[in-house]
Write a protein that holds these residues in place. Sequence first.
Motif, mmCIF file in Angstrom:
data_model
loop_
_atom_site.group_PDB
_atom_site.id
_atom_site.type_symbol
_atom_site.label_atom_id
_atom_site.label_comp_id
_atom_site.label_asym_id
_atom_site.label_seq_id
_atom_site.Cartn_x
_atom_site.Cartn_y
_atom_site.Cartn_z
ATOM 1 N N PRO A 194 -40.910 -16.405 3.896
ATOM 2 C CA PRO A 194 -41.345 -16.700 2.529
ATOM 3 C C PRO A 194 -41.359 -18.195 2.215
ATOM 4 O O PRO A 194 -40.878 -19.014 2.992
ATOM 5 N N GLY A 246 -39.729 -19.410 -0.278
ATOM 6 C CA GLY A 246 -38.323 -19.654 -0.587
ATOM 7 C C GLY A 246 -37.515 -18.553 0.059
ATOM 8 O O GLY A 246 -37.849 -17.373 -0.082
ATOM 9 N N GLN A 306 -43.441 -15.002 -1.516
ATOM 10 C CA GLN A 306 -42.882 -15.909 -2.512
ATOM 11 C C GLN A 306 -41.416 -16.203 -2.215
ATOM 12 O O GLN A 306 -41.093 -17.182 -1.554
ATOM 13 N N ALA A 307 -40.525 -15.357 -2.705
ATOM 14 C CA ALA A 307 -39.084 -15.491 -2.478
ATOM 15 C C ALA A 307 -38.473 -14.111 -2.644
ATOM 16 O O ALA A 307 -39.054 -13.244 -3.316
ATOM 17 N N PRO A 331 -40.209 -19.790 -6.178
ATOM 18 C CA PRO A 331 -39.383 -20.219 -5.046
ATOM 19 C C PRO A 331 -38.898 -21.646 -5.257
ATOM 20 O O PRO A 331 -39.610 -22.470 -5.845
ATOM 21 N N ARG A 332 -37.715 -21.944 -4.780
ATOM 22 C CA ARG A 332 -37.199 -23.313 -4.874
ATOM 23 C C ARG A 332 -38.127 -24.262 -4.108
ATOM 24 O O ARG A 332 -38.565 -23.955 -2.995
ATOM 25 N N TYR A 347 -47.860 -18.677 -4.809
ATOM 26 C CA TYR A 347 -47.070 -19.757 -4.210
ATOM 27 C C TYR A 347 -47.358 -19.867 -2.710
ATOM 28 O O TYR A 347 -47.493 -20.968 -2.173
ATOM 29 N N CYS A 403 -37.374 -25.548 -0.206
ATOM 30 C CA CYS A 403 -37.245 -24.648 0.938
ATOM 31 C C CYS A 403 -38.386 -24.785 1.957
ATOM 32 O O CYS A 403 -38.148 -25.119 3.124
ATOM 33 N N PRO A 446 -34.296 -16.854 -6.277
ATOM 34 C CA PRO A 446 -34.216 -18.027 -7.151
ATOM 35 C C PRO A 446 -33.639 -17.756 -8.539
ATOM 36 O O PRO A 446 -33.402 -18.688 -9.306
ATOM 37 N N CYS A 490 -34.282 -17.795 -0.467
ATOM 38 C CA CYS A 490 -33.206 -17.253 -1.306
ATOM 39 C C CYS A 490 -33.743 -16.778 -2.649
ATOM 40 O O CYS A 490 -34.736 -17.316 -3.165
#
Length: 197
Positions: A87, A89, A45-46, A103-104, A131, A107, A93, A91
């Motif tokens: 991932p 994302g 995911q992130a 996640p953004r 995700y 990305c 989030p 970063c």
Amino acid sequence: MSEPEAFDRLVARVRACRLCEAHLPLGPRPVLQASPRSRLLIVSQAPGRKVHDTGIPFNDVSGDRLREWLGVDKATFYDAGRIAIVPMGFCFPGTGKDGDLPPRPECAPTWHPLLLPCLTQVRLTLAIGQYAQAGLLGERRGRTLTDTVLAWREHLARGVLPLPHPSPRNRLWLTRNPWFEAELLPELRRQTGLALR
């Protein structure tokens, strides 16, 4: 420029990314691990807060459980020549009322088309969480995460193994789905061993 140098330059671009900066409560800190030699690809995911703080993917209790699921030690897990961690994302989030935010959305569409084609040695891809499953499986995923993971044999035939997230927050899911530990985990360990040979 050699292929490894070009890939290292691409990873440096990802790590310098500031695309979502205005939306990230702790600022950007892209976290990933990859090499053109990677044999196993983990798409998750992130990063969570602890991973953001350390810059090390899955450097938390989720990572401990994931390594246990895979049957690998930390040295193997953090060897980019064997395992890539890319991932949805890169970063952290931020946190919402029910845990970390998704996640953004910028990305994966920005970086995956550049990164994933470089991972030509990957033998098995793990899609961890809803995700990653949406991003990798698209229309082939089930209505729910449980439906998708239940169909793991079908997805594995295409080289992708869907898994729930190893977060402690998923203890109830694991309790309600004993087939996961009884049937899928032994095959996950076997497939991981084959991929990393």
